[in-house]
Design a protein around this motif. Structure first.
Motif: not given
Length: 86
Positions: A36-42
């Protein structure tokens, strides 16, 4: 809650016990790694069964299993795309 973990040489990371318990993650469960634009999401991948979906009654049992598995995979793919679009 934030907790750091190291990535191994094989690219593996351990999900902390507190988070596994909080999100009911068990061995064999699948998680989605989303960029995502904010980093990795799990996110935990929800188990979906093709059982109960419309499958013609006149199909042999082995073919019914194949159709159910295909439907299950399509539902999971659609859900994954919806996660990525959110």
């Amino acid at each position: 809650m934030s907790q750091a973990t190291r990535v191994t040489e094989k690219g593996q990371a351990t999900i902390p016990k507190e988070l596994r318990e909080k999100y009911d993650l068990e061995p064999g469960d699948e998680v989605l790694w989303m960029d995502t634009d904010e980093g990795i999401v799990v996110k935990k991948r929800t188990r979906t069964s093709g059982r109960g979906m419309l499958v013609p009654d006149d199909l042999p049992e082995d073919k019914r299993e194949d159709v159910a598995e295909e439907l299950q995979e399509r539902v999971r793919d659609r859900r994954d795309r919806n996660y990525q679009e959110a």
